[in-house]
Design a protein around this motif. Structure first.
Motif, mmCIF file in Angstrom:
data_model
loop_
_atom_site.group_PDB
_atom_site.id
_atom_site.type_symbol
_atom_site.label_atom_id
_atom_site.label_comp_id
_atom_site.label_asym_id
_atom_site.label_seq_id
_atom_site.Cartn_x
_atom_site.Cartn_y
_atom_site.Cartn_z
ATOM 1 N N SER A 240 41.537 15.440 -23.246
ATOM 2 C CA SER A 240 40.202 14.858 -23.186
ATOM 3 C C SER A 240 39.385 15.521 -22.078
ATOM 4 O O SER A 240 39.791 15.521 -20.920
ATOM 5 N N THR A 241 38.248 16.108 -22.449
ATOM 6 C CA THR A 241 37.395 16.797 -21.467
ATOM 7 C C THR A 241 36.218 15.897 -21.105
ATOM 8 O O THR A 241 35.082 16.157 -21.487
ATOM 9 N N THR A 242 36.516 14.847 -20.379
ATOM 10 C CA THR A 242 35.490 13.918 -19.920
ATOM 11 C C THR A 242 34.787 14.482 -18.693
ATOM 12 O O THR A 242 35.168 15.526 -18.151
ATOM 13 N N LYS A 243 33.769 13.743 -18.222
ATOM 14 C CA LYS A 243 33.078 14.156 -17.004
ATOM 15 C C LYS A 243 34.044 14.177 -15.831
ATOM 16 O O LYS A 243 33.944 15.013 -14.931
ATOM 17 N N ARG A 244 35.009 13.259 -15.819
ATOM 18 C CA ARG A 244 36.005 13.219 -14.747
ATOM 19 C C ARG A 244 36.873 14.463 -14.753
ATOM 20 O O ARG A 244 37.165 15.049 -13.717
ATOM 21 N N ASN A 245 37.315 14.877 -15.930
ATOM 22 C CA ASN A 245 38.237 16.010 -16.053
ATOM 23 C C ASN A 245 37.551 17.357 -15.936
ATOM 24 O O ASN A 245 38.072 18.287 -15.331
ATOM 25 N N GLY A 246 36.370 17.475 -16.559
ATOM 26 C CA GLY A 246 35.755 18.784 -16.695
ATOM 27 C C GLY A 246 36.424 19.564 -17.811
ATOM 28 O O GLY A 246 37.234 19.035 -18.580
ATOM 29 N N ARG A 247 36.112 20.816 -17.917
ATOM 30 C CA ARG A 247 36.669 21.670 -18.970
ATOM 31 C C ARG A 247 38.068 22.154 -18.596
ATOM 32 O O ARG A 247 38.481 22.059 -17.446
ATOM 33 N N LEU A 248 38.760 22.701 -19.590
ATOM 34 C CA LEU A 248 40.132 23.153 -19.365
ATOM 35 C C LEU A 248 40.155 24.565 -18.790
ATOM 36 O O LEU A 248 39.308 25.401 -19.108
ATOM 37 N N VAL A 249 41.164 24.827 -17.954
ATOM 38 C CA VAL A 249 41.320 26.158 -17.366
ATOM 39 C C VAL A 249 42.667 26.788 -17.706
ATOM 40 O O VAL A 249 42.830 28.001 -17.595
ATOM 41 N N ALA A 250 43.652 25.970 -18.127
ATOM 42 C CA ALA A 250 44.972 26.536 -18.408
ATOM 43 C C ALA A 250 45.776 25.614 -19.307
ATOM 44 O O ALA A 250 45.617 24.386 -19.271
ATOM 45 N N SER A 251 46.664 26.205 -20.106
ATOM 46 C CA SER A 251 47.590 25.447 -20.952
ATOM 47 C C SER A 251 48.729 26.377 -21.336
ATOM 48 O O SER A 251 48.492 27.454 -21.881
ATOM 49 N N PHE A 252 49.976 25.968 -21.042
ATOM 50 C CA PHE A 252 51.131 26.815 -21.352
ATOM 51 C C PHE A 252 52.413 25.986 -21.311
ATOM 52 O O PHE A 252 52.466 24.921 -20.692
ATOM 53 N N PRO A 253 53.488 26.472 -21.957
ATOM 54 C CA PRO A 253 54.765 25.743 -21.952
ATOM 55 C C PRO A 253 55.434 25.829 -20.585
ATOM 56 O O PRO A 253 55.349 26.852 -19.898
#
Length: 310
Positions: A240-253
C-alpha cells in the motif's frame, strides 16, 4: 562480474581488480575502472557463477524502467572486450531496472514505484538471439509509474485454495499476532485444509519478499501471496503506497539471516537484519524500519545476503 550501464552497455571485470578498502572508505570511481561515457552510470552489477560450466545452463533476464523484459542466454555475454558491448537497446529516456540470471523453472517478479507488481513464468519471455532489441512488454504501467525492481522466484504449482490455506495454517502455527489476512483470501474456500504432506512441500518451496518504501516503512510477505499471471498485465498490489508510506524503492527475496542497508537522500545510513521486519499481507502498509527526518526519503536499499560465516 558484469556491469550494466544506463545506456544499455555491459562491461566485464574480474573481482580481484576492484579495490579492497575499509567500510568507511570512499572507494574508487567506476569511471576510473570502466570506459564509461559522460553521463553514463552503472545501474546493475551481476556476479557470474564461479563454475563456468553452469553458464550454458543459465539465461539472463532484463527489465527496464518502462516495463519491458528480455531473455538471453548467459553465453551471449562472455568474452566481453575492455570497451564493453551492447547489452540491450533502450528507448529514449529508458533505463535498465534490473538484470538477473534465471532458468526455465523460475518466475519473474516485477515491482513498480506506485506499489504494483506482476509475477509470470520465465518461459513467457522467449529467448532472444540478439542483444540489440528492446524486448517485450512485461508489465502495463500507469502513466506516472516505472519499474523499480526485477526479482527471480522459484516456480511452484499451487491452486488459489492451496495458497490461501497454506497462509492461514502458517499464521495459525506461528501465532505471531500480525492480524493480517491473506491478500487472496477472497478466492479461497474457508473449509479447504492442506494435508501435512502438502503443507510441508509448500513450506519447503516458500520464499519471502521484502518490500521497502521511501518513507522507511517495510514488510515481508510470503511468495504465495504473489499469484502467477500472464505477462503484460497491470499486476496486483505489492504494498500500500499511502501518504504515510510514500512510493516504493525496493523489493526482493530474502531469508531471515539476511541484512539490508538503507540510505537516504540526506546521507543517512542504517544496516539492520531482516528478521526483525514483520511478516504481513501483500497489500498492507508495513512497519517502520528506518525513521527518516522530515523531508528526507530512502533512495537506496542494498541486500546483504548471509555469507554463512556468522
Amino acid at each position: 562480474m558484469l556491469f550494466f550501464s544506463s545506456r544499455g552497455m555491459v562491461y566485464q571485470m574480474k573481482v580481484w581488480r576492484l579495490p579492497l578498502a575499509a567500510p568507511h572508505a570512499r572507494g574508487k570511481a567506476l569511471i576510473n575502472l570502466l570506459p564509461l561515457e559522460q553521463g553514463e552510470r552503472i545501474t546493475t552489477i551481476m556476479p557470474l557463477p564461479v563454475d563456468e560450466a553452469l553458464w550454458s545452463e543459465l539465461d539472463v533476464m532484463f527489465a527496464t524502467r518502462s516495463g519491458n523484459v528480455r531473455r538471453n542466454k548467459l553465453s551471449d555475454f562472455t568474452g566481453i572486450r575492455q570497451n564493453g558491448k551492447i547489452a540491450m537497446k533502450l528507448q529514449e529516456g529508458d533505463q535498465l531496472a534490473g538484470v538477473e540470471t534465471c532458468t526455465e523453472d523460475d518466475d519473474v517478479l516485477l515491482t513498480t514505484m506506485n506499489g504494483q507488481c506482476i509475477r509470470f513464468r520465465v518461459t513467457d519471455v522467449r529467448v532472444f538471439k540478439g542483444r540489440d532489441s528492446t524486448g517485450v512488454r512485461g508489465v502495463n504501467l500507469a502513466e506516472d509509474d516505472h519499474v523499480i525492481s526485477l526479482s527471480i522466484l522459484g516456480h511452484f504449482e499451487a491452486s488459489a485454495d492451496e495458497r490461501t490455506a497454506y497462509l492461514k495454517q502458517r499464521r495459525a502455527g506461528e501465532d505471531n499476532g500480525t492480524g493480517e489476512d491473506s491478500s487472496d483470501a477472497e478466492a479461497a474456500d474457508d473449509a479447504f485444509v492442506l494435508s501435512p504432506e502438502r503443507f510441508a512441500e509448500m513450506e519447503q518451496a516458500e520464499q519471502v519478499i521484502l518490500t521497502i518504501s521511501e518513507q522507511g516503512y517495510g514488510k515481508r510477505s510470503i511468495s504465495y501471496e504473489y499469484r502467477v499471471t500472464g505477462r503484460g498485465g497491470k499486476g496486483i498490489v505489492a504494498m500500500s503506497t499511502t501518504k504515510r508510506n510514500g512510493r516504493l524503492v525496493a523489493s526482493f527475496p530474502v531469508v531471515p539471516s539476511d541484512e539490508i542497508m538503507m540510505v537516504t537522500n540526506g546521507g543517512q545510513l542504517i544496516r539492520c537484519p531482516v528478521d526483525g521486519i514483520r511478516v504481513a499481507g501483500r497489500a498492507t502498509q508495513g512497519v517502520i524500519v528506518f525513521r527518516t527526518d522530515k523531508d528526507e526519503k530512502v533512495v537506496s536499499v542494498e541486500h546483504i545476503p548471509d555469507d554463512g560465516e556468522g
